[in-house]
Design a protein around this motif. Sequence first.
Motif, PDB file in Angstrom:
ATOM      1  N   GLN A 156     101.253  63.790  43.818  1.00 39.83           N
ATOM      2  CA  GLN A 156     101.448  64.623  42.642  1.00 39.83           C
ATOM      3  C   GLN A 156     101.814  63.744  41.444  1.00 39.83           C
ATOM      4  O   GLN A 156     102.612  62.804  41.582  1.00 39.83           O
ATOM      5  CB  GLN A 156     102.567  65.645  42.877  1.00 39.83           C
ATOM      6  CG  GLN A 156     102.255  66.674  43.948  1.00 39.83           C
ATOM      7  CD  GLN A 156     101.134  67.609  43.547  1.00 39.83           C
ATOM      8  OE1 GLN A 156     101.001  67.966  42.375  1.00 39.83           O
ATOM      9  NE2 GLN A 156     100.305  67.997  44.507  1.00 39.83           N
ATOM     10  N   PRO A 157     101.251  64.029  40.272  1.00 39.93           N
ATOM     11  CA  PRO A 157     101.589  63.219  39.096  1.00 39.93           C
ATOM     12  C   PRO A 157     103.040  63.399  38.682  1.00 39.93           C
ATOM     13  O   PRO A 157     103.633  64.460  38.888  1.00 39.93           O
ATOM     14  CB  PRO A 157     100.637  63.739  38.017  1.00 39.93           C
ATOM     15  CG  PRO A 157     100.262  65.114  38.461  1.00 39.93           C
ATOM     16  CD  PRO A 157     100.265  65.086  39.963  1.00 39.93           C
ATOM     17  N   HIS A 200     106.677  58.424  34.026  1.00 43.41           N
ATOM     18  CA  HIS A 200     105.605  57.450  34.262  1.00 43.41           C
ATOM     19  C   HIS A 200     105.636  56.337  33.213  1.00 43.41           C
ATOM     20  O   HIS A 200     105.519  55.146  33.552  1.00 43.41           O
ATOM     21  CB  HIS A 200     104.250  58.155  34.243  1.00 43.41           C
ATOM     22  CG  HIS A 200     103.088  57.224  34.286  1.00 43.41           C
ATOM     23  ND1 HIS A 200     102.781  56.449  35.392  1.00 43.41           N
ATOM     24  CD2 HIS A 200     102.148  56.910  33.331  1.00 43.41           C
ATOM     25  CE1 HIS A 200     101.717  55.714  35.126  1.00 43.41           C
ATOM     26  NE2 HIS A 200     101.318  55.975  33.894  1.00 43.41           N
ATOM     27  N   GLU A 201     105.810  56.684  31.957  1.00 44.31           N
ATOM     28  CA  GLU A 201     105.828  55.682  30.894  1.00 44.31           C
ATOM     29  C   GLU A 201     106.996  54.715  31.049  1.00 44.31           C
ATOM     30  O   GLU A 201     106.855  53.503  30.832  1.00 44.31           O
ATOM     31  CB  GLU A 201     105.877  56.376  29.535  1.00 44.31           C
ATOM     32  CG  GLU A 201     104.580  57.104  29.177  1.00 44.31           C
ATOM     33  CD  GLU A 201     104.744  58.050  28.008  1.00 44.31           C
ATOM     34  OE1 GLU A 201     105.857  58.069  27.421  1.00 44.31           O
ATOM     35  OE2 GLU A 201     103.775  58.770  27.674  1.00 44.31           O
ATOM     36  N   ASN A 248      98.659  57.546  35.853  1.00 46.89           N
ATOM     37  CA  ASN A 248      99.457  58.441  36.686  1.00 46.89           C
ATOM     38  C   ASN A 248      98.688  58.837  37.949  1.00 46.89           C
ATOM     39  O   ASN A 248      97.505  58.538  38.103  1.00 46.89           O
ATOM     40  CB  ASN A 248      99.844  59.683  35.884  1.00 46.89           C
ATOM     41  CG  ASN A 248     101.178  60.263  36.308  1.00 46.89           C
ATOM     42  OD1 ASN A 248     101.605  60.156  37.457  1.00 46.89           O
ATOM     43  ND2 ASN A 248     101.860  60.900  35.360  1.00 46.89           N
ATOM     44  N   VAL A 249      99.375  59.522  38.851  1.00 43.87           N
ATOM     45  CA  VAL A 249      98.786  59.927  40.132  1.00 43.87           C
ATOM     46  C   VAL A 249      97.652  60.924  39.905  1.00 43.87           C
ATOM     47  O   VAL A 249      97.738  61.832  39.073  1.00 43.87           O
ATOM     48  CB  VAL A 249      99.858  60.564  41.045  1.00 43.87           C
ATOM     49  CG1 VAL A 249      99.246  60.948  42.394  1.00 43.87           C
ATOM     50  CG2 VAL A 249     101.037  59.613  41.240  1.00 43.87           C
ATOM     51  N   VAL A 285      92.681  58.398  46.367  1.00 45.88           N
ATOM     52  CA  VAL A 285      93.921  58.742  45.669  1.00 45.88           C
ATOM     53  C   VAL A 285      94.223  57.628  44.666  1.00 45.88           C
ATOM     54  O   VAL A 285      94.170  56.442  45.005  1.00 45.88           O
ATOM     55  CB  VAL A 285      95.104  58.915  46.641  1.00 45.88           C
ATOM     56  CG1 VAL A 285      96.364  59.302  45.875  1.00 45.88           C
ATOM     57  CG2 VAL A 285      94.780  59.972  47.692  1.00 45.88           C
ATOM     58  N   TYR A 286      94.528  58.017  43.441  1.00 46.21           N
ATOM     59  CA  TYR A 286      94.839  57.071  42.366  1.00 46.21           C
ATOM     60  C   TYR A 286      96.355  57.064  42.151  1.00 46.21           C
ATOM     61  O   TYR A 286      96.947  58.107  41.880  1.00 46.21           O
ATOM     62  CB  TYR A 286      94.116  57.466  41.086  1.00 46.21           C
ATOM     63  CG  TYR A 286      92.613  57.532  41.260  1.00 46.21           C
ATOM     64  CD1 TYR A 286      91.827  56.406  41.072  1.00 46.21           C
ATOM     65  CD2 TYR A 286      91.995  58.723  41.632  1.00 46.21           C
ATOM     66  CE1 TYR A 286      90.450  56.462  41.238  1.00 46.21           C
ATOM     67  CE2 TYR A 286      90.617  58.786  41.813  1.00 46.21           C
ATOM     68  CZ  TYR A 286      89.855  57.652  41.619  1.00 46.21           C
ATOM     69  OH  TYR A 286      88.495  57.712  41.800  1.00 46.21           O
ATOM     70  N   TYR A 287      96.948  55.887  42.300  1.00 45.97           N
ATOM     71  CA  TYR A 287      98.389  55.739  42.129  1.00 45.97           C
ATOM     72  C   TYR A 287      98.680  54.764  40.998  1.00 45.97           C
ATOM     73  O   TYR A 287      97.912  53.810  40.769  1.00 45.97           O
ATOM     74  CB  TYR A 287      99.027  55.164  43.397  1.00 45.97           C
ATOM     75  CG  TYR A 287      99.054  56.072  44.591  1.00 45.97           C
ATOM     76  CD1 TYR A 287      99.865  57.204  44.638  1.00 45.97           C
ATOM     77  CD2 TYR A 287      98.292  55.767  45.723  1.00 45.97           C
ATOM     78  CE1 TYR A 287      99.917  58.018  45.759  1.00 45.97           C
ATOM     79  CE2 TYR A 287      98.333  56.579  46.854  1.00 45.97           C
ATOM     80  CZ  TYR A 287      99.142  57.698  46.865  1.00 45.97           C
ATOM     81  OH  TYR A 287      99.178  58.502  47.976  1.00 45.97           O
TER      82      TYR A 287
END
Length: 432
Positions: A173-174, A180-181, A414-415, A422-424
């Motif tokens: 989940q993002p 994140h920043e 971000n996710v 899956v992008y992490y």
Amino acid sequence: MLKRKIINILLNWKKSSEKSALLLKGARQVGKTTVIREFAKTYYEHFVEVNFELDPKAKLAFEEKRDTATIISKLSLMGYGPFVKGKTLVFFDEIQSCPNARTAIKFLVEEGQFDYIESGSLLGINYKDVSSYPVGFEEQIDMYPLDFEEFLWAMNVSEDVIGMIREAYENCQPLPDFVHEQMMRHYRNYLIVGGMPQVVTTYMSNADFSATLRQQKKIMKSYRDDIAKYAGSQKVKAKSFFDTIPVQLSKEKKRFIFNDLDPKAKSKDYEDAALWLQDAGTAYFSYNTNALELPFIFSEKRNLYKAFLLDTGLLCSCWKESIQWQVINGNIQINEGALTENYVAAELVRHGHDLHYYDHNSRQELDFLFQENNKISVIEVKSGDNFKAHASLNSALGYFGDKIERAMVFSKFNVDSIGRVVYYPLYMTMFI
């Protein structure tokens, strides 16, 4: 003192009913001695530290008879102590300088009067001088520079925040944009500072980054001095190999090319030099495999590999000083993404993974492979904006999807997820 995960490993060793000596291995200046001193201060009434490089005469205690009574008596006469049965941790530091002490560990542990921790760097350089290894009486563990999570602890990032990030990783989940920043800001700082304890401490106490850079360059010089002092007949090749790692990583194809060292060089010519650096803990090696099959050892090619430095901060210090400023301001694609790939390699090593990459006839390449649940998990590292372009990963999923456990892309974003990919964000490698 910086908070280190290895303290929990030391505590579990102390509580173990099957007592053995603990050998703590690792490159110089990763914090081994500091951690052991802090551990002894917290969990023992008495602590005896013997450093065989600072006090070469201490080696005399291990000559001739090697029973506990004789050794302890000799050390006491030299001024070491007190030795109180059941309440003392005896620490043999730089044990590579006293092979007889390594041999004597078996007898010392068998008599069970004290707890023993050994520590050393460059332990492979004089292995032939050890007449008998204490097999069954010595537990070996590796220590590394601070990983990214430990760096966050040093930066006073709370466990609650790290827990929230872990939950986002596990649930794919993002994170909220602000979180994140801020994490990417910490991540970029980590790329240029790294995890060498002295460097991190300098960075925390001095706003002038030039002091941090001086500390990094000092450590790199000490590693080169070690090569000159200990690498024997391999010192010229080992130094040349070590110095060219930053250059090799700055290329688009990061496989180590020996012709860059010498037009006539072959991998076998530098085999011993590479092994020396690996044993010293200053370089990590990711070996080529041309088949997505387990175990990797059956298809790996030991003469084809990528070589990484043990620490991104040290790597960054090898380049022009303007690079630090570029990274801080968001350009992590610098030098063909060398820092980001080195970062992922180091995180994987620190979490117990062997390093492999996939390359099939130079047409398809996957950055990292590791075994997970009897399948293969794949990592692609993307430092730029086009992070969802990964033809080799798509091809691998198409042809070998049943053999792949997880397909992951790590980038500055971000996710997210698309299909099986899956992008992490890069900082989430701390959870692998």
